[in-house]
Scaffold this active site. Sequence first.
Site, PDB file in Angstrom:
ATOM      1  N   ASP A  10      98.928  85.189  48.277  1.00 38.15           N
ATOM      2  CA  ASP A  10      97.731  85.971  48.022  1.00 38.15           C
ATOM      3  C   ASP A  10      96.599  85.355  48.870  1.00 38.15           C
ATOM      4  OD1 ASP A  10      95.719  87.524  46.605  1.00 38.15           O
ATOM      5  OD2 ASP A  10      95.273  85.676  45.505  1.00 38.15           O
ATOM      6  N   ASP A  12      92.547  85.875  48.145  1.00 42.26           N
ATOM      7  CA  ASP A  12      91.390  85.430  47.351  1.00 42.26           C
ATOM      8  C   ASP A  12      91.776  84.424  46.262  1.00 42.26           C
ATOM      9  OD1 ASP A  12      89.460  87.079  48.620  1.00 42.26           O
ATOM     10  OD2 ASP A  12      90.004  88.791  47.364  1.00 42.26           O
TER      11      ASP A  12
HETATM   12 MG    MG Z   1      93.679  86.282  44.320  1.00 40.93          MG
END
Ligand code: MG
Length: 166
Positions: A10, A12
């Site tokens: 991922d 963020d």
């Molecule tokens: Mg995230």
Amino acid sequence: MSVPRLIVFDLDFTLWDCGGVWCDCLCPPFRVQEQRIEDATGRLVRLYDDVHAILKHCDDQVISIALASRTEQPGWARELLTHLEITERFAYAEIYPSSKLRHFAALQQASGIAYEDMLFFDDEMRNIDEVGGLGVTSVFVREGLTAELFHASLNRFAEHRRCDPA
Ligand SMILES: [Mg+2]
């Protein structure tokens, strides 16, 4: 020892911090000065401290890596990846708003790699639950990916596979 064939990250709060907000909450244009990336309000975008070493480890071990992000602003995310000079390191980048089930279906199709041979890092439990349900070894990240968690997860992956029936 069993190693993942694809490691998926991922963005963020897993690989990067965007001044304490999701990258789609930033205010472009982004300014880049002496490797500092900031948005129009002065929010700094940075990779967590161990990320370069983690990506290098994947390179050294010849493990393919990919991105799965459900950001509402894929164009901004891609621009930031370019500024951070890491775009080319990822064999696949699925960046668009949707359940991550869609991202992983695309990754599986593009790579031909089975879910059981993937390792995934994310800071949101809903993603861990969904993607884990596919059979992907999914690791919850708290406040940014660290080398310690990364290597512990590689060990967990190897242990898990050793227990699997052949
Ligand atoms: Mg995230």
